[in-house]
Every structure is written in structure tokens, then in C-alpha cells.
Design a protein around this motif. Structure first.
Motif, short mmCIF file in Angstrom:
data_model
loop_
_atom_site.label_atom_id
_atom_site.label_comp_id
_atom_site.label_asym_id
_atom_site.label_seq_id
_atom_site.Cartn_x
_atom_site.Cartn_y
_atom_site.Cartn_z
N MET A 22 -10.75 -30.99 25.29
CA MET A 22 -11.05 -29.83 24.46
C MET A 22 -11.31 -28.58 25.29
N SER A 23 -11.93 -28.71 26.46
CA SER A 23 -12.15 -27.53 27.29
C SER A 23 -10.84 -26.97 27.81
N ASN A 24 -9.92 -27.85 28.22
CA ASN A 24 -8.61 -27.39 28.69
C ASN A 24 -7.81 -26.74 27.56
N TRP A 25 -7.88 -27.33 26.37
CA TRP A 25 -7.15 -26.77 25.24
C TRP A 25 -7.71 -25.41 24.84
N LYS A 26 -9.02 -25.26 24.80
CA LYS A 26 -9.61 -23.98 24.42
C LYS A 26 -9.24 -22.88 25.40
N SER A 27 -9.19 -23.23 26.68
CA SER A 27 -8.78 -22.24 27.69
C SER A 27 -7.33 -21.82 27.47
N PHE A 28 -6.47 -22.80 27.20
CA PHE A 28 -5.06 -22.47 26.98
C PHE A 28 -4.87 -21.70 25.68
N LYS A 29 -5.63 -22.03 24.67
CA LYS A 29 -5.54 -21.31 23.40
C LYS A 29 -5.91 -19.84 23.58
N SER A 30 -6.97 -19.59 24.33
CA SER A 30 -7.39 -18.22 24.60
C SER A 30 -6.30 -17.45 25.35
N TYR A 31 -5.73 -18.11 26.35
CA TYR A 31 -4.63 -17.51 27.12
C TYR A 31 -3.43 -17.21 26.21
N SER A 32 -3.09 -18.16 25.34
CA SER A 32 -1.94 -18.00 24.45
C SER A 32 -2.11 -16.81 23.52
N GLN A 33 -3.29 -16.68 22.97
CA GLN A 33 -3.54 -15.59 22.03
C GLN A 33 -3.44 -14.24 22.72
N THR A 34 -3.93 -14.18 23.96
CA THR A 34 -3.86 -12.93 24.72
C THR A 34 -2.43 -12.53 25.02
N GLU A 35 -1.60 -13.52 25.33
CA GLU A 35 -0.21 -13.26 25.71
C GLU A 35 0.70 -13.00 24.52
N TRP A 36 0.27 -13.33 23.32
CA TRP A 36 1.19 -13.32 22.19
C TRP A 36 1.69 -11.92 21.82
N ASN A 37 0.90 -10.90 22.03
CA ASN A 37 1.38 -9.54 21.74
C ASN A 37 2.63 -9.21 22.54
N GLU A 38 2.64 -9.64 23.80
CA GLU A 38 3.83 -9.41 24.62
C GLU A 38 5.02 -10.21 24.09
N ILE A 39 4.76 -11.43 23.63
CA ILE A 39 5.83 -12.25 23.06
C ILE A 39 6.40 -11.58 21.81
N LEU A 40 5.52 -11.03 20.98
CA LEU A 40 5.98 -10.34 19.77
C LEU A 40 6.88 -9.16 20.11
N GLU A 41 6.53 -8.43 21.16
CA GLU A 41 7.36 -7.30 21.56
C GLU A 41 8.74 -7.76 21.99
N LEU A 42 8.80 -8.86 22.73
CA LEU A 42 10.09 -9.41 23.15
C LEU A 42 10.90 -9.88 21.95
N ASN A 43 10.22 -10.50 21.00
CA ASN A 43 10.91 -10.97 19.79
C ASN A 43 11.53 -9.82 19.02
N ASN A 44 10.85 -8.70 19.00
CA ASN A 44 11.32 -7.56 18.22
C ASN A 44 12.48 -6.82 18.87
N ARG A 45 12.74 -7.09 20.14
CA ARG A 45 13.80 -6.38 20.84
C ARG A 45 15.18 -6.93 20.56
N GLY A 46 15.27 -8.22 20.25
CA GLY A 46 16.57 -8.84 20.07
C GLY A 46 16.64 -9.61 18.78
N SER A 47 17.79 -10.26 18.57
CA SER A 47 17.99 -11.02 17.35
C SER A 47 17.34 -12.40 17.42
N GLY A 48 17.20 -12.94 18.64
CA GLY A 48 16.61 -14.24 18.81
C GLY A 48 15.09 -14.21 18.70
#
Length: 243
Positions: A77-103
Motif C-alpha cells: 500500500m505504501s508503494n501504491w500510494k506513492s505511485f498514485k501520487s506521482y501518476s496524478q501529478t503527471e497526468w496533466n502533461e499526459i492530457l496535453e499530449l493526448n490533445n495534440r494528436g488523434s491518438g
């Protein structure tokens, strides 16, 4: 509308119901025929699906082995919570990449499975965690817990085998040379053979950190190596019997 607000709306819209349960059926007891010691366990499963992360975690919970249960659940659970926090922080950048192309890029993943084995007095648990955080493929992380029931303590591979790290390293390296160079890839160019041999020598160097991932099954002891530890990713997880 700011990216922060968009993220919040996306999160609320896609949040699924989190499921947490302990399976009703008890797994078959791990029982030694001579001593009739039984190590029964239940499977705990946790699932969650968010817009930025898919999670499915399974791990064992043993009857009467409090210290082992605590170590396993705290680690996961400690490893998962750390990764979850990291994932949420990074997701805005992922959204920007998603919006640039069709994929559309897939969300991150955090998946945990397990294997259980034992001897007459030791319970072994191997956790396999698959993490995907973008890129060509995910990564596999292994963790092992070897718990001596009679003394309620965790043991290392030297205590379990009665062998030194030099002895263990020698056995492992020789078996990996044979398997990865001579048998699996007999036609490898000399330069690639040297490269794999160097990875084996580094990953199986005689020190404690290289042999923390091991399990006991009856009178057999197995050492595990994650991808990239002793060979390229394409070779997968390596499992070596040392005794």
C-alpha cells in the motif's frame, strides 16, 4: 478554464467505485505432511479505476501470522500510494499530449499478483508488481518475504540456505551463463555474449542486495531476478534454483 479545473472535472467524471474485499473462499492450506503445520490464507483484492490510473492489487492474508501480514500490506500500500501520487501529478502533461494528436495515450497501471510456497517452518510470499507509466512497455518489480513461523521472524537467504553469498553467487552465475548464453541463445555473437555475461556478473555479484528476492518450496530454494538485472528486458524474469 484552467488545466487544474479541467483535471478536477475529469477526475470526478471518471472516478469509479473502489472495491475492497477479502475473498470468501479460503485458499487450500499449505501443509507439511510430517508436521501437519497448516498455513491457510485469504486473498485480499483492491481495485480502483481513475482517469489517470488503473489499479488491481491482490495479496495473501495468513491466519495467525500478524507480522507477515503487516509487512506485506504495508509494503504494497505504501508503494501504491506513492505511485498514485506521482501518476496524478503527471497526468496533466499526459492530457496535453493526448490533445495534440488523434491518438489517446492509455492511463497508467499498477497491478500486483502473488505466489505462496512453504517448507515445514517457513512461509514464502513472492509479490509481482507490474507498473506502466508510459513508454514502450511497463516494468516488473519483485519482492519476497520469507517468514520463519516458529520464531516469528523474517530470514535472509544465508539463513535459509546455510550458504555464503559467494557460494550462492557462484551457483547462480554458472547456471545463468549456461541458460542465457549457451542454451537460450546459442548463436549469439561474441560481443553480445560478453555483454550478457557482464550483466550476470553485476546482477549476481556476491552481496546481500542481489539475493533478497528468493522463495522456499519444500527443500528447494529459488532466487529471482527482475528484467534488466542479469539480462535484457526481452529475457524476462529469471528464476534459479540454488539448493
Amino acid at each position: 478554464m484552467t488545466s487544474k479545473i479541467l483535471h478536477k472535472l475529469s477526475y470526478l467524471f471518471t472516478l469509479s467505485v473502489c472495491i475492497f474485499f477479502i475473498s470468501c473462499a479460503t485458499k487450500p492450506s499449505l501443509e507439511n505432511e510430517k508436521t501437519k503445520v497448516s498455513y491457510s490464507y485469504k486473498t485480499v483484492e483492491f481495485s480502483e479505476e481513475l482517469d489517470f490510473l488503473k489499479t488491481n492489487i491482490k495479496y495473501p492474508e495468513f491466519e495467525g501470522l500478524t507480522e507477515l501480514n503487516k509487512r506485506i500490506s504495508n509494503t504494497i500500500m505504501s508503494n501504491w500510494k506513492s505511485f498514485k501520487s506521482y501518476s496524478q501529478t503527471e497526468w496533466n502533461e499526459i492530457l496535453e499530449l493526448n490533445n495534440r494528436g488523434s491518438g489517446k495515450l492509455p492511463p497508467f497501471e499498477y497491478l500486483v499478483t502473488f505466489e505462496v510456497s512453504n517448507s515445514d517452518n517457513i512461509v514464502s510470499v513472492l509479490l509481482n508488481t507490474y507498473i506502466f507509466n508510459g513508454g514502450a512497455h511497463g516494468n516488473t518489480n519483485l519482492a519476497a518475504f520469507n517468514f520463519e513461523v516458529s520464531d516469528s521472524k523474517f530470514i535472509n537467504i544465508q539463513q535459509a540456505s546455510g550458504m555464503t553469498y559467494n557460494d550462492i553467487s557462484s551457483i547462480v552465475r554458472n547456471k545463468l551463463y549456461k541458460k542465457l548464453i549457451e542454451e537460450d541463445k546459442p548463436g549469439l555473437p561474441p560481443s553480445e555474449q560478453d555483454s550478457i555475461r557482464e550483466m550476470i556478473n553485476t546482477g549476481a555479484f556476491p552481496q546481500a542486495g542481489n539475493f533478497e528476492i528468493f522463495t522456499i518450496d519444500g527443500n528447494k530454494i529459488y532466487v529471482y531476478f527482475e528484467p534488466y538485472s542479469v539480462a535484457p528486458y526481452s529475457y524476462g524474469i529469471q528464476k534459479v534454483q540454488i539448493k
